[in-house]
Structures are given as C-alpha cells and as structure tokens.
Design an enzyme around this catalytic site. Structure first.
Site, PDB file in Angstrom:
ATOM      1  NE  ARG A   1      44.622  60.276  47.467  1.00  0.00           N
ATOM      2  CZ  ARG A   1      45.085  59.777  46.339  1.00  0.00           C
ATOM      3  NH1 ARG A   1      45.151  58.458  46.181  1.00  0.00           N
ATOM      4  NH2 ARG A   1      45.484  60.560  45.362  1.00  0.00           N
TER       5      ARG A   1
ATOM      6  CG  HIS B   1      49.759  54.477  47.146  1.00  0.00           C
ATOM      7  ND1 HIS B   1      49.645  55.628  47.900  1.00  0.00           N
ATOM      8  CD2 HIS B   1      48.885  54.634  46.109  1.00  0.00           C
ATOM      9  CE1 HIS B   1      48.758  56.439  47.352  1.00  0.00           C
ATOM     10  NE2 HIS B   1      48.279  55.846  46.268  1.00  0.00           N
TER      11      HIS B   1
ATOM     12  CD  GLU C   1      50.892  55.206  51.065  1.00  0.00           C
ATOM     13  OE1 GLU C   1      51.671  55.582  50.149  1.00  0.00           O
ATOM     14  OE2 GLU C   1      49.696  54.989  50.860  1.00  0.00           O
TER      15      GLU C   1
END
Length: 349
Positions: free
Chosen positions: A266, A314, A295
């Site tokens: 994370r 991601h 993001e």
C-alpha cells in the site's frame, strides 16, 4: 442457518453462492442464503472509483446495500468480496459467527467493531501469486532499467546510460530484504530462493520455526539490520496506524546508496515526500511502485519527473483468473478452518 452473501462488479453473487454451497459449515439444518449486490452493475473503471474510496477512507465512506441491515440481524455467516462491512452492519448483527472475505486487503471492514464483538474474520490473498510474480518483475525492471530503456526507444532515443550504472549487477548478487513475511512475502521468498538470491526479512509476528518447516530459506532480523543490509527493500506489510509512513527519511537514510525500494503493498506505508527527496538526491539508486498515494497519478506529480523510478498502475494482482477464483479459494480456507479450528488466514484483531 442463514448466510448473507454480497456480490459486486468483480465477484458475482452467483459465484459466491456456488462457493458457499461447497463450504462445510458446522451448523446443521436448513440453509437460507440471502443475496445482495454492491454496485454490481458498474463497469470496471467506474467500480475502481468505489474501491479507491474504500481503500482510502474505509467502509463508512461508501453506501452499503439497501436492506442488508435488516437481513444481517439473524445471519450466522457473512461472505463478501470487497463490499463494505460497516460499523452499522456489525452493530445490527446479533448472532454472526464468522465473516469471510475473498481478498487480502481489509480496508472494507470495520475492524474495531468486528473485534469488539469477537467475530472470527477469515480472508484470502486472492492475488498472492500474481503479486509475488509482479514483485520479482519490478525488481528486474528497476535494477536493469527495462522500462526506462523501452520508454527511451519509444521516444526516439537509443539510451545506454542510466543513473544506477555504478550499481548494476545480476539479481543473484543482491540481498533482498522483505518487510512483512505474510502469505505474499513467503511466495516472494520462494521465488527468490529459486533464483539463488539471499533473502532476509523483518516481521515481528511470524514464527521462524514454521517458516523453516515450510522449506523457505530466509533469515529474520530486526528492522534496522534488514534496512541497512538489503540491496533491494521490498514492502509487504499491511497498512495500519502502526505501519503508516513507516518507511520514512529515518529508514531510507539507513539504506545503502545503491539500494532500491519495491512497493506492491500500500502506498501509505511509504512516506511520499521522503521517498521523492531521496530519489531526487540519489540517496538510493531507485524505486519501483505499483501503488500510488493518489490514483491515477495527477499530472505534475513530482514522481513523474524522476528518472530513477518505475511506476505501474496498481496492476500487480490483475490477472484473468485471480479474482474470479477467489470465492473458491475462500471455500477451501473455510473448510480447513472448520475442520481444524485454526487457519493462517484468520485475522488476529
């Protein structure tokens, strides 16, 4: 026995129901399954916005399915993917015996409320294998400039020199230090063992005897030793109040000048400003991140101007089979838990 199942845009309620029917619940008698949907009609890109809200702000930041508070009152089991399990849901539940979620992250769960009611919580790392593979890929990409060379060619440049030239070597010459030796961390160790790479790790919660019994070649050390000895520091811890911004200037300043940071965990475990400063000043050789603090990364973000970082969107766990098979992985883990009374996937709150 009553089971509440919540499907979403990535894991259908039908798949969760099919998996639930294969679970050997200890309860006897007639089985009632109540189904709910959580934004199951959204396209993947739109649904990703809901996921980001949960990952940043928790289960209270999004709507819960209509009618679920009434149905969860007398439910015995709750099975979800990433649908929120909020404080109100836990408070409404009067006889919940277990919560099962078929993902690794726990941001969608009201953990304090679950802990207060002492409800067993089982999760599965549905994309552990893909993330472990991707982590190794980022190590190669960053240390050997694979992405940078590709980008240069696309922009008309036949580039041969890079900022990490003084440190370039084969992966087997590196010592990899893992922070976090959970399910994904252990899979990374297994892969590195196969590549002949020395692995050290820091995780105050693991049983070294059990690690050795699994045939993994890794040595546990304290945090400072791992950070100072690692050529590649790979992050695999959960984001929590204790780990938020854990990798900051103090930690980075203990790293070797030719070392790298890899993050497929994370973004919040890494202090953004301190990382950017270290990369700008060439305090370390580079970094590779599959996760970001915002993001998508916004135009003008200082990360985009760095020449010693590899960024991906991601996607470490994004394979065609990881998410669809997650309910069946949860089924297997639950059957083992009901049979033995123990599980590595039982969250200790």
């Amino acid at each position: 026995m009553k089971i509440v199942v919540v499907g979403d845009a990535l894991v259908s309620s039908a798949t969760l129901i099919d998996a639930a029917k294969q679970i050997n619940f200890p309860d006897k008698g007639e089985v009632q399954i109540k189904t709910f949907e959580w934004f199951s009609d959204l396209k993947k890109e739109q649904f990703q916005e809901k996921i980001l809200l949960i990952e940043k702000n928790g289960p209270e930041a999004v709507d819960i399915p209509a009618g679920i508070l009434e149905e969860i009152v007398d439910a015995d089991y709750l099975l979800v993917h990433i649908a929120p399990v909020s404080k109100k849901m836990i408070e409404a539940a009067q006889q919940l015996k277990l919560i099962g979620t078929c993902r690794g992250g726990l941001e969608h769960l009201a953990l304090e409320s679950i802990k207060a009611k002492n409800i067993p919580l089982i999760h599965v790392i549905r994309n552990a294998e893909p993330v472990a593979d991707f982590t190794i890929g980022l190590m190669y990409a960053e240390t050997r400039n694979i992405a940078r060379a590709h980008n240069a060619i696309k922009n008309g440049e036949w580039r041969k020199g890079f900022s990490n030239d003084p440190y370039k070597t084969v992966l087997a010459n590196h010592t990899v230090g893992l922070l976090g030796l959970g399910y994904i961390g252990k899979l990374v160790v297994k892969r590195l063992n196969g590549l002949g790479v020395k692995v050290i790790a820091y995780d105050p919660f693991v049983d070294m005897a059990k690690i050795k019994a699994e045939g993994l070649d890794v040595t546990l050390h304290d945090l400072n030793t791992v950070v100072s000895q690692a050529d590649i520091l790979s992050l695999h811890m959960r984001l929590s109040p204790e780990t938020e911004n854990m990798i900051n200037k103090d930690i980075i300043n203990q790293m070797k000048p030719g070392s790298y940071i890899i993050n497929t965990a994370r973004a919040g475990v890494l202090h953004k400003g301190d990382l950017i400063e270290a990369l700008q000043n060439k305090r370390i050789a580079g970094a590779a991140l599959d996760v970001s603090w915002v993001e998508p990364i916004e135009p003008g973000d200082p990360l985009l101007s760095l020449d010693n970082i590899t960024l991906t969107t991601h996607i470490a766990g994004d394979t065609i089979d990881a998410i669809p098979r997650a309910p069946y992985l949860l089924k297997t883990v639950l059957n083992d838990y009901f049979r033995t009374g123990v599980s590595d996937m039982l969250i200790k709150l």
